[in-house]
Write an enzyme that holds these catalytic residues in place. Structure first.
Site, PDB file in Angstrom:
ATOM      1  N   LYS A  52       0.844  -1.200   0.000  1.00 58.44           N
ATOM      2  CA  LYS A  52       0.000   0.000   0.000  1.00 58.44           C
ATOM      3  C   LYS A  52       0.882   1.254   0.000  1.00 58.44           C
ATOM      4  O   LYS A  52       0.603   2.220  -0.707  1.00 58.44           O
ATOM      5  CB  LYS A  52      -0.953  -0.022   1.211  1.00 58.44           C
ATOM      6  N   GLN A  96      -4.892  -1.669   9.154  1.00 54.84           N
ATOM      7  CA  GLN A  96      -4.691  -3.000   8.566  1.00 54.84           C
ATOM      8  C   GLN A  96      -5.310  -4.068   9.472  1.00 54.84           C
ATOM      9  O   GLN A  96      -5.010  -4.136  10.657  1.00 54.84           O
ATOM     10  CB  GLN A  96      -3.180  -3.244   8.374  1.00 54.84           C
ATOM     11  N   ASP A 119     -11.253   2.463   3.288  1.00 52.30           N
ATOM     12  CA  ASP A 119     -11.464   1.014   3.108  1.00 52.30           C
ATOM     13  C   ASP A 119     -12.942   0.697   2.851  1.00 52.30           C
ATOM     14  O   ASP A 119     -13.274  -0.379   2.377  1.00 52.30           O
ATOM     15  CB  ASP A 119     -11.015   0.249   4.366  1.00 52.30           C
TER      16      ASP A 119
END
Ligand code: NAD
Length: 277
Positions: A52, A96, A119
């Site tokens: 990422k 995460q 997200d």
């Protein structure tokens, strides 16, 4: 014989579009920043976080990295997210997953300001998707929509079967296909006669988490097959939820593993960082 959907090439197109947008924004004095939080040192998570950060660099997005020790408390993590929520220089916040078991993931996700939930996992984002409002879309299913559209695959009016009903893939995937006017069925571990349900599909999307489970017996002639699964086989090679070699001659389009859905997830994360700018 199937056409192979090239997720690597399509994800690069999207990242290049994001890069062009961040360059325009930079000229106007605006910098995009993604805060990436990892708790603990799970090796798979470290690889995802590293990828990422690399994608951010490629796209001209500044990434702020928070690597917190395994023993970080839930309140400490919440405190950091609250600080990032109020930091006007931060556009997106990514935590995460999975988090260590002593931390409540739901509470953490719900703390992220909905306007920074890149997200797309929060109740706000999922609710907006459900009623067709603007909002962040979960990256993996949003990436699949882009794969279909950019491969000129018609969605409207098609029978779509999604196998899997997880909150991050199956459910949002089904809602997005519905929004694109497909006739959608969600199949799952309790579905009776999965083979005949799957065989109804013009577009079969598989997010079942079982290596090579979907063979040609589940696939209608000429179907489009999208494989979300990622596994390592006995020879340590990557494979999907679909038995690629077995299905290949039966379908019209297929996504390979690796190089299909996988690269799209990060590309759509980059897209989400600039979508509202
Ligand atoms: P999950 O385990 O949360 O959900 C799996 C779903 O499959 C469940 O809803 C379950 O009902 C269904 N299922 C399980 N066994 C079944 C069976 N025998 N018959 C029918 N349905 C069955 O998994 P997930 O998070 O949705 O991920 C699915 C797969 O996609 C995994 O392999 C995961 O690694 C992969 N994945 C890939 C990406 C990517 O970026 N490419 C992103 C997320 C997940």
């Amino acid at each position: 014989m199937a056409n192979i959907i090239d997720g690597k090439a399509i994800s690069l197109q999207i990242k290049d579009e994001v890069k062009a947008k961040t360059a325009r924004l930079k000229e106007a004095g605006i910098e995009i920043c993604l805060a990436v939080i990892q708790v603990g040192t799970d090796p798979a998570s470290s690889v995802y976080v590293g990828n990422k950060k690399k994608a951010c660099e490629y796209c001209g997005i500044r990434s702020e990295s928070y690597e917190l020790p395994e023993e970080t408390t839930e309140d400490e993590l919440i405190g950091l997210i609250e600080r990032l929520n109020s930091d006007t220089a931060v556009n997106g916040i990514l935590v995460q997953l999975p988090l260590p078991s002593h931390i409540n993931e739901d509470r953490v996700i719900m703390t992220i300001d909905p306007s920074k939930d890149v997200d797309g996992f929060s109740v706000n984002s999922v609710g907006a998707l459900c009623i067709g409002r603007k909002g962040f879309r979960s990256c993996t299913p949003a990436g699949i929509i882009e794969l279909l559209k950019r491969s000129n695959i018609e969605i409207t009016g098609k029978e779509c079967v999604v196998i899997g009903r997880s909150n991050i893939v199956g459910k949002p995937m089904a809602l997005m296909m519905l929004q694109e006017n497909a006739t959608v069925t969600i199949a799952h571990s309790k579905t009776a006669d999965l083979k005949s349900v799957a065989k109804r599909a013009d577009i079969l999307i598989v997010a079942v988490g079982k290596p090579k489970m979907i063979t040609s017996e589940y696939v209608k002639d000429g179907a489009v097959v999208i494989d979300v699964g990622i596994h390592r086989n006995e020879n340590n090679k990557l494979c999907g939820d679909v038995d690629y070699d077995d299905v290949f001659d039966k379908c019209s389009y297929i996504t390979p593993v690796p190089g299909g859905v996988g690269p799209m997830t990060i590309a759509m994360l980059m897209y989400n960082c600039v979508v509202n700018m």
